[in-house]
Design an enzyme around this catalytic site. Sequence first.
Site, PDB file in Angstrom:
ATOM      1  N   LEU A  51       0.872  -1.160   0.000  1.00 37.46           N
ATOM      2  CA  LEU A  51       0.000   0.000   0.000  1.00 37.46           C
ATOM      3  C   LEU A  51       0.916   1.218   0.000  1.00 37.46           C
ATOM      4  CD1 LEU A  51      -2.686  -0.906   2.724  1.00 37.46           C
ATOM      5  CD2 LEU A  51      -2.883  -1.149   0.244  1.00 37.46           C
ATOM      6  N   ASP A  52       0.531   2.259  -0.722  1.00 39.77           N
ATOM      7  CA  ASP A  52       1.327   3.479  -0.732  1.00 39.77           C
ATOM      8  C   ASP A  52       1.445   4.053   0.682  1.00 39.77           C
ATOM      9  OD1 ASP A  52       1.475   3.236  -3.477  1.00 39.77           O
ATOM     10  OD2 ASP A  52      -0.227   4.576  -3.832  1.00 39.77           O
ATOM     11  N   LYS A  53       2.442   4.877   0.887  1.00 41.58           N
ATOM     12  CA  LYS A  53       2.712   5.452   2.207  1.00 41.58           C
ATOM     13  C   LYS A  53       1.457   6.045   2.845  1.00 41.58           C
ATOM     14  CE  LYS A  53       5.260   9.255   4.386  1.00 41.58           C
ATOM     15  NZ  LYS A  53       6.218  10.376   4.171  1.00 41.58           N
ATOM     16  N   THR A  78      -1.743   5.593   1.892  1.00 46.59           N
ATOM     17  CA  THR A  78      -2.956   4.793   1.753  1.00 46.59           C
ATOM     18  C   THR A  78      -3.130   3.961   3.011  1.00 46.59           C
ATOM     19  OG1 THR A  78      -2.766   4.687  -0.655  1.00 46.59           O
ATOM     20  CG2 THR A  78      -4.095   2.989   0.399  1.00 46.59           C
ATOM     21  N   ARG A 136      -4.807   5.404  -8.311  1.00 46.49           N
ATOM     22  CA  ARG A 136      -4.502   6.834  -8.452  1.00 46.49           C
ATOM     23  C   ARG A 136      -4.293   7.212  -9.909  1.00 46.49           C
ATOM     24  NH1 ARG A 136       0.428   7.338  -4.392  1.00 46.49           N
ATOM     25  NH2 ARG A 136       0.312   9.540  -5.019  1.00 46.49           N
TER      26      ARG A 136
END
Length: 300
Positions: free
Chosen positions: A132-134, A136, A231
């Site tokens: 997961l992105d930082k 998210t 995104r």
Amino acid sequence: MRAEAPRSLAGLRLDQALARMFPQYSRSRLQAWLASGHLRIDGARGAARQIVRGGERVELAPPVPPAGAAPQAQRMPLKVVHEDDDLLVLDKPAGLVVHPGAGVPDRTLMNALLAHAPQLAGVPRAGIVHRLDKDTTGLIVVAKTIEAQVSLVRQLAERTMRRVYWAVVQGDPPAGGVIDAPVGRDARARTRMAVTRRGKDAVTRYRVLERYGRAALVECRLETGRTHQIRVHFQHIRHPLVGEATYRRGTRHGIAFARQALHAVELSLAHPRTGKPMSWRVEPPADFKRLLASLRRDHS
């Protein structure tokens, strides 16, 4: 790590077959391990270009990183949703990077995992099978054994692991649909991703849950797991995520949010040992809920 090459891969080059058998590693890394002898076929060194017939015995022993190079265990709070001998399911907060990288040498989820379950030092990538992105939030699964990791990676590759996200997007998108657009590195900025013909296939299914006039809450289901997929896909259809900074500079429609409004709300998979279907769901964090409440209030 031992495996048998499936008959379904017969006719492929060895490096292509290995990339499908071990999707947690890049093809270039697998090729390097073939050349160094860390990856052996029927007890002997293989060549990347040799053709697979199916049934070969594959033995993978990744090289041990030099002392000091491996990520170090660091005690950090973790919100555990589920844990057993094979799996660890977490609710990741915003601001936590999943694994060390450029500019983030430590204090990552990987460092926290090594402190929480020291045996993960013997599992590639400390058991992490997806990211997961930082900024998210939400559900992420970690394999506690190599066997569990192989199973989970295979489920991801075969698209049988279900991942559902909530996103707040700008504007008024169609009620639902499928965004089928390949995602790859942006040729103009290598740190960014983009929809590009040179990219890998990427499919996001979505439906609108609520509308607020200038924004909407959408539920997204990933069929693939490309970097920044949701995104990039919503930027591609001109409905960027609220709070998006990388793919949409500034704010639109006057909606301010400190991060991209993206939350991994649901995760479903087959247990790697028992095959039993398992599913988890977590509510979005407080800042996400405050955003929704503000949008509802302004739209009423």
